[in-house]
Design a protein around this motif. Structure first.
Motif, short mmCIF file in Angstrom:
data_model
loop_
_atom_site.label_atom_id
_atom_site.label_comp_id
_atom_site.label_asym_id
_atom_site.label_seq_id
_atom_site.Cartn_x
_atom_site.Cartn_y
_atom_site.Cartn_z
N VAL A 54 11.45 16.95 -33.02
CA VAL A 54 10.31 17.83 -33.24
C VAL A 54 9.45 17.89 -31.98
CG1 VAL A 54 8.28 18.27 -34.67
CG2 VAL A 54 10.33 17.26 -35.69
N GLN A 55 9.06 19.09 -31.63
CA GLN A 55 8.23 19.32 -30.46
C GLN A 55 6.75 19.41 -30.87
OE1 GLN A 55 10.01 19.44 -27.47
NE2 GLN A 55 11.64 18.95 -28.94
N ASN A 56 5.88 19.00 -29.98
CA ASN A 56 4.43 19.21 -30.11
C ASN A 56 3.74 18.39 -31.20
OD1 ASN A 56 4.56 21.12 -27.99
ND2 ASN A 56 5.20 22.67 -29.46
N PHE A 57 4.34 17.31 -31.68
CA PHE A 57 3.61 16.40 -32.55
C PHE A 57 2.88 15.40 -31.65
CE2 PHE A 57 5.87 16.39 -36.97
CZ PHE A 57 5.62 17.75 -37.09
N ALA A 58 1.89 14.73 -32.19
CA ALA A 58 1.10 13.78 -31.40
C ALA A 58 1.95 12.64 -30.86
CB ALA A 58 -0.05 13.22 -32.24
N TYR A 59 2.98 12.26 -31.60
CA TYR A 59 3.91 11.20 -31.20
C TYR A 59 5.33 11.73 -31.40
CZ TYR A 59 -0.30 8.40 -31.69
OH TYR A 59 -1.57 7.92 -31.58
N PRO A 60 6.29 11.24 -30.63
CA PRO A 60 7.67 11.70 -30.81
C PRO A 60 8.13 11.51 -32.27
CG PRO A 60 7.50 10.40 -28.81
CD PRO A 60 6.18 10.26 -29.52
N ALA A 61 8.77 12.55 -32.79
CA ALA A 61 9.21 12.53 -34.19
C ALA A 61 10.51 13.30 -34.32
CB ALA A 61 8.13 13.16 -35.08
N PRO A 78 16.55 20.43 -47.97
CA PRO A 78 15.65 19.28 -47.86
C PRO A 78 15.52 18.84 -46.40
CG PRO A 78 17.76 18.62 -48.80
CD PRO A 78 17.84 20.09 -48.54
N LEU A 79 14.30 18.52 -46.01
CA LEU A 79 13.99 18.04 -44.66
C LEU A 79 13.33 16.68 -44.77
CD1 LEU A 79 12.02 21.22 -43.48
CD2 LEU A 79 14.48 20.91 -43.43
N ALA A 80 13.57 15.82 -43.80
CA ALA A 80 12.89 14.52 -43.74
C ALA A 80 12.35 14.33 -42.33
CB ALA A 80 13.85 13.39 -44.09
N PHE A 81 11.04 14.10 -42.23
CA PHE A 81 10.36 13.89 -40.96
C PHE A 81 9.97 12.43 -40.83
CE2 PHE A 81 9.74 18.33 -41.84
CZ PHE A 81 9.72 18.95 -40.61
N LYS A 82 10.07 11.91 -39.61
CA LYS A 82 9.67 10.52 -39.37
C LYS A 82 9.29 10.38 -37.90
CE LYS A 82 11.51 5.85 -39.92
NZ LYS A 82 12.71 5.09 -40.33
N TYR A 83 8.19 9.66 -37.65
CA TYR A 83 7.85 9.32 -36.27
C TYR A 83 8.90 8.36 -35.74
CZ TYR A 83 3.09 11.29 -36.55
OH TYR A 83 2.02 12.13 -36.66
N ASP A 84 9.33 8.55 -34.50
CA ASP A 84 10.37 7.71 -33.91
C ASP A 84 9.98 6.24 -33.88
OD1 ASP A 84 11.72 10.10 -33.50
OD2 ASP A 84 11.42 10.12 -31.32
N ALA A 85 8.72 5.95 -33.61
CA ALA A 85 8.27 4.56 -33.45
C ALA A 85 7.64 3.99 -34.72
CB ALA A 85 7.28 4.45 -32.29
N TRP A 86 7.91 4.64 -35.87
CA TRP A 86 7.33 4.11 -37.10
C TRP A 86 7.80 2.67 -37.33
CZ3 TRP A 86 8.98 1.65 -41.42
CH2 TRP A 86 8.00 1.39 -42.38
N ALA A 87 6.86 1.84 -37.73
CA ALA A 87 7.12 0.46 -38.15
C ALA A 87 5.91 0.05 -38.99
CB ALA A 87 7.28 -0.46 -36.95
N PRO A 88 6.08 -0.91 -39.89
CA PRO A 88 4.95 -1.29 -40.75
C PRO A 88 3.70 -1.70 -39.98
CG PRO A 88 6.98 -2.28 -41.55
CD PRO A 88 7.30 -1.63 -40.23
N TRP A 89 3.86 -2.22 -38.77
CA TRP A 89 2.70 -2.65 -37.99
C TRP A 89 2.08 -1.51 -37.18
CZ3 TRP A 89 7.62 -4.59 -37.67
CH2 TRP A 89 8.40 -4.13 -36.62
N ASN A 90 2.73 -0.35 -37.11
CA ASN A 90 2.16 0.83 -36.44
C ASN A 90 1.46 1.71 -37.47
OD1 ASN A 90 3.07 0.09 -33.91
ND2 ASN A 90 4.95 1.29 -34.04
N ARG A 91 0.32 1.26 -37.95
CA ARG A 91 -0.38 1.93 -39.04
C ARG A 91 -0.77 3.38 -38.71
NH1 ARG A 91 1.36 0.44 -43.14
NH2 ARG A 91 -0.29 1.55 -44.19
#
Length: 169
Positions: A54-61, A78-91
């Motif tokens: 995805v282009q132009n999000f605040a963080y790579p996704a 159906p689409l599924a979006f996720k930030y690339d650096a998602w982790a439980p500690w990256n609130r």
């Protein structure tokens, strides 16, 4: 809202990247091949989805998608979006933050008019929905890490629901 929009008889089949509701499966695969050769998409998770950075999000996704077919034609996407650096500690990269950007993208692709509805079964937070004629778009959290978007051809959905109901009688 669905009944009113279906009664209008209007069809809204466009999706994104040249895909559309009702598109034959062969055309879907050909279009994916073209977009892959252009470097716009690639194989997704476990080679079971198509992936778009995805282009132009605040963080790579990323966005993963793969249609549901009925009689060899796209009936849902159906689409599924996720930030690339998602982790439980990256609130700051939770689905709640991501959903804001996904709604903006969906409004860019499909226009304004999403309404917020109570959604106790889809990730615990409220969903956003838009219905245009035969096309329903639902946006909701999937757990804490992803945002799901379901695009459904309501004409096909109601036909399948009626068929399933008739078979159980």
């Amino acid at each position: 809202m669905e009944a009113r929009e279906l009664a209008s008889g209007e069809r809204f089949d466009s999706l994104f990247f040249g895909f559309y509701l009702g598109m034959p499966s062969e055309d879907f695969y050909s279009r994916c091949w073209q977009l892959n050769k252009q470097g716009l998409i690639r194989e997704g998770s476990s080679n079971t989805t198509v992936h778009y950075d995805v282009q132009n999000f605040a963080y790579p996704a990323g966005m993963d998608f793969y249609p549901g077919f009925h009689d060899g034609h796209i009936a849902e996407m159906p689409l599924a979006f996720k930030y690339d650096a998602w982790a439980p500690w990256n609130r700051h990269l939770t689905a709640d933050s991501l959903k804001i950007e996904v709604i903006d993208l969906m409004e860019e692709w499909f226009g304004d008019g999403f309404i917020e509805i109570r959604n106790p079964n889809k990730g615990g937070s409220n969903a956003f929905v838009k219905v245009d004629g035969n096309r329903r778009i639902s946006i909701y959290n999937q757990l804490d890490e992803a945002v799901k978007v379901d695009i459904v051809d309501l004409v096909v959905k109601y036909q399948l629901d009626s068929l399933a109901k008739a078979q159980t009688l």
